[in-house]
Design a protein around this motif. Structure first.
Motif, PDB file in Angstrom:
ATOM      1  N   LEU A  48      12.414  74.595  30.687  1.00  0.00           N
ATOM      2  CA  LEU A  48      12.286  73.257  31.054  1.00  0.00           C
ATOM      3  C   LEU A  48      11.617  72.955  32.172  1.00  0.00           C
ATOM      4  CD1 LEU A  48      16.207  72.164  30.591  1.00  0.00           C
ATOM      5  CD2 LEU A  48      14.440  72.446  28.824  1.00  0.00           C
ATOM      6  N   ALA A  49      10.704  74.090  32.489  1.00  0.00           N
ATOM      7  CA  ALA A  49      10.153  73.959  33.745  1.00  0.00           C
ATOM      8  C   ALA A  49       8.987  72.739  33.982  1.00  0.00           C
ATOM      9  CB  ALA A  49       9.384  75.462  34.150  1.00  0.00           C
ATOM     10  N   HIS A  50       8.280  72.528  32.569  1.00  0.00           N
ATOM     11  CA  HIS A  50       7.380  71.562  32.396  1.00  0.00           C
ATOM     12  C   HIS A  50       7.573  70.278  31.898  1.00  0.00           C
ATOM     13  CE1 HIS A  50       4.648  75.529  32.446  1.00  0.00           C
ATOM     14  NE2 HIS A  50       5.137  75.182  33.615  1.00  0.00           N
ATOM     15  N   ALA A  51       8.961  70.088  31.839  1.00  0.00           N
ATOM     16  CA  ALA A  51       9.441  68.608  31.458  1.00  0.00           C
ATOM     17  C   ALA A  51       8.859  67.567  32.229  1.00  0.00           C
ATOM     18  CB  ALA A  51      11.102  68.776  31.450  1.00  0.00           C
ATOM     19  N   THR A  52       8.462  66.554  31.568  1.00  0.00           N
ATOM     20  CA  THR A  52       8.068  65.458  32.022  1.00  0.00           C
ATOM     21  C   THR A  52       9.047  64.281  32.209  1.00  0.00           C
ATOM     22  OG1 THR A  52       7.942  64.213  29.818  1.00  0.00           O
ATOM     23  CG2 THR A  52       5.907  65.405  30.414  1.00  0.00           C
ATOM     24  N   PRO A  53       8.882  63.347  33.100  1.00  0.00           N
ATOM     25  CA  PRO A  53       9.809  62.489  33.328  1.00  0.00           C
ATOM     26  C   PRO A  53      10.643  61.957  32.026  1.00  0.00           C
ATOM     27  CG  PRO A  53       7.923  62.097  34.960  1.00  0.00           C
ATOM     28  CD  PRO A  53       7.659  63.056  33.740  1.00  0.00           C
ATOM     29  N   GLU A  54       9.516  61.560  31.222  1.00  0.00           N
ATOM     30  CA  GLU A  54      10.484  61.145  29.699  1.00  0.00           C
ATOM     31  C   GLU A  54      11.042  62.196  29.405  1.00  0.00           C
ATOM     32  OE1 GLU A  54       6.858  58.745  31.177  1.00  0.00           O
ATOM     33  OE2 GLU A  54       7.056  60.865  30.723  1.00  0.00           O
ATOM     34  N   ASP A  55      10.735  63.365  29.049  1.00  0.00           N
ATOM     35  CA  ASP A  55      11.616  64.457  28.536  1.00  0.00           C
ATOM     36  C   ASP A  55      12.874  64.395  29.457  1.00  0.00           C
ATOM     37  OD1 ASP A  55       9.248  65.185  27.207  1.00  0.00           O
ATOM     38  OD2 ASP A  55       8.717  66.728  28.447  1.00  0.00           O
ATOM     39  N   ALA A  56      12.841  64.635  30.699  1.00  0.00           N
ATOM     40  CA  ALA A  56      13.818  64.422  31.596  1.00  0.00           C
ATOM     41  C   ALA A  56      15.114  63.363  31.249  1.00  0.00           C
ATOM     42  CB  ALA A  56      13.648  64.646  33.086  1.00  0.00           C
ATOM     43  N   ALA A  57      14.446  62.420  31.013  1.00  0.00           N
ATOM     44  CA  ALA A  57      15.319  61.205  30.653  1.00  0.00           C
ATOM     45  C   ALA A  57      16.038  61.291  29.456  1.00  0.00           C
ATOM     46  CB  ALA A  57      14.437  59.907  30.663  1.00  0.00           C
ATOM     47  N   PHE A  58      15.167  62.001  28.190  1.00  0.00           N
ATOM     48  CA  PHE A  58      15.959  62.134  27.184  1.00  0.00           C
ATOM     49  C   PHE A  58      17.076  63.355  27.248  1.00  0.00           C
ATOM     50  CE2 PHE A  58      16.245  64.924  23.393  1.00  0.00           C
ATOM     51  CZ  PHE A  58      16.696  64.243  22.538  1.00  0.00           C
ATOM     52  N   LEU A  59      16.724  64.179  28.055  1.00  0.00           N
ATOM     53  CA  LEU A  59      17.624  65.515  28.063  1.00  0.00           C
ATOM     54  C   LEU A  59      18.958  64.876  29.082  1.00  0.00           C
ATOM     55  CD1 LEU A  59      15.070  68.286  29.088  1.00  0.00           C
ATOM     56  CD2 LEU A  59      16.361  68.044  26.932  1.00  0.00           C
ATOM     57  N   ALA A  60      18.936  63.957  29.873  1.00  0.00           N
ATOM     58  CA  ALA A  60      19.808  63.487  30.543  1.00  0.00           C
ATOM     59  C   ALA A  60      20.896  62.812  29.580  1.00  0.00           C
ATOM     60  CB  ALA A  60      19.484  62.502  31.711  1.00  0.00           C
ATOM     61  N   GLU A  61      20.270  62.110  28.559  1.00  0.00           N
ATOM     62  CA  GLU A  61      20.930  61.313  27.797  1.00  0.00           C
ATOM     63  C   GLU A  61      21.941  62.208  26.812  1.00  0.00           C
ATOM     64  OE1 GLU A  61      18.164  58.831  25.708  1.00  0.00           O
ATOM     65  OE2 GLU A  61      17.791  57.591  27.317  1.00  0.00           O
ATOM     66  N   LEU A  62      21.579  63.418  26.805  1.00  0.00           N
ATOM     67  CA  LEU A  62      22.485  64.221  25.893  1.00  0.00           C
ATOM     68  C   LEU A  62      23.833  64.676  26.593  1.00  0.00           C
ATOM     69  CD1 LEU A  62      19.642  66.884  24.739  1.00  0.00           C
ATOM     70  CD2 LEU A  62      20.578  64.903  23.607  1.00  0.00           C
ATOM     71  N   GLY A  63      23.954  64.291  27.941  1.00  0.00           N
ATOM     72  CA  GLY A  63      25.261  64.454  28.535  1.00  0.00           C
ATOM     73  C   GLY A  63      25.593  66.086  28.815  1.00  0.00           C
ATOM     74  N   LEU A  64      24.527  66.813  29.164  1.00  0.00           N
ATOM     75  CA  LEU A  64      24.668  68.267  29.070  1.00  0.00           C
ATOM     76  C   LEU A  64      25.525  68.635  30.141  1.00  0.00           C
ATOM     77  CD1 LEU A  64      20.892  69.368  28.310  1.00  0.00           C
ATOM     78  CD2 LEU A  64      22.922  69.558  26.752  1.00  0.00           C
ATOM     79  N   HIS A  65      26.472  69.312  29.877  1.00  0.00           N
ATOM     80  CA  HIS A  65      27.255  70.002  30.987  1.00  0.00           C
ATOM     81  C   HIS A  65      26.519  71.057  31.570  1.00  0.00           C
ATOM     82  CE1 HIS A  65      30.580  72.066  32.901  1.00  0.00           C
ATOM     83  NE2 HIS A  65      31.181  71.087  32.789  1.00  0.00           N
TER      84      HIS A  65
END
Length: 275
Positions: A48-65
């Motif tokens: 996830l080192a090169h995740a874009t802001p859009e990628d990060a927003a999508f990942l945040a929506e997953l509710g990852l613990h």
């Protein structure tokens, strides 16, 4: 910015993440007792080192613990640390790299054809990968035991969880396969999920020191590296065969090798499988 999508997954359209390769939800895979892996609780990807802001927003929506990062220190120094996601704990559980270290990748990035030919020519690259999968099973029981313990904790469970290494193919692929074995997922379904890493949009991209990639890399180097960058079913089957040879059965491997008690295994299944 609206993300494009590739295909439909059990949790909906699969996103085309710009800076995160090989992402997918493991949900939907069938078990031998007729259940399925629950969508939205177990994900896999490259780093996830090169995740874009859009990628990060999508990942945040997953509710990852939890994000479990199987990269070693050399990987992280080369690629960078994972981005931080609010409300998500990032845990690093290093597993050995099938390519065995930064020196190898520096040789790749330097484009040293003679050195790579000596290391990978003929059947050496495929044999190297099979040996590494065997080594992952035999020498990383403590790490895989910790992974299963985290996922089956009675309090503060790790799920929803995202598991990744550098490319999301070998270390993450083996670890996901171990979880799926514990869940009783059909062996053919485990192999099919593993081979999904070969899809063109999932493949790991090598960038040379001069910034070139793809067609900019010497064709002989691309050919030499191909067995390392492909997910080949014989690699994963080497891991399965190693389990059988060393422990006699998957059940003994999980309980004696990885400390997954029947109680924890049942909790894991209740947590990650549909009813």
């Amino acid at each position: 910015m609206t993300q494009e999508v590739r295909q439909t997954t059990p949790t909906g359209p699969e996103p085309e993440l710009t800076g995160v390769r090989n992402f997918r939800d493991v949900g939907g895979l069938p078990t031998v007792d007729g259940r399925r892996v629950r969508p939205g609780v177990l994900f896999r990807s490259g780093h996830l080192a090169h995740a874009t802001p859009e990628d990060a927003a999508f990942l945040a929506e997953l509710g990852l613990h939890t994000v479990l990062d199987f990269r070693n220190g050399d990987d992280i120094a080369l690629e960078g640390p994972d981005i931080a996601l609010a409300g998500t704990r990032n845990l690093n559980i290093p597993l050995n790299d099938p390519a065995e270290g930064a020196d190898f990748w520096h040789t790749v990035r330097d484009g040293d054809v003679a050195a790579l030919r000596a290391m990978l020519g003929g059947d050496k690259a495929a044999a190297r990968m099979s040996r590494s999968y065997r080594k992952l099973i035999l020498t990383r029981t403590a790490e895989h035991a910790r992974m299963l313990a985290l996922l089956s904790e009675p309090e503060d469970p790790a799920v929803p969880a995202l598991l990744h290494c550098a490319a999301g193919k070998d270390r993450a692929g083996t670890s996901i396969a171990i979880i799926l074995l514990a869940l009783g997922v059909e062996r053919s379904a485990i192999e099919a999920d593993y081979l999904e890493s070969n899809a063109k949009h999932r493949r790991y991209k090598v960038v040379r020191g001069d910034g070139s990639s793809g067609i900019g890399i010497d064709p002989e180097i691309r050919e030499l590296l191909l067995p390392l960058f492909e997910a080949r079913v014989e690699y994963l089957r080497t891991a399965f065969d190693t389990i059988e040879e060393r422990w006699g059965s998957v059940d003994r491997y999980l309980e004696e090798g990885l400390g997954l008690t029947p109680e924890r295994r049942e909790r894991l299944r209740d947590r990650l499988l549909t009813d």
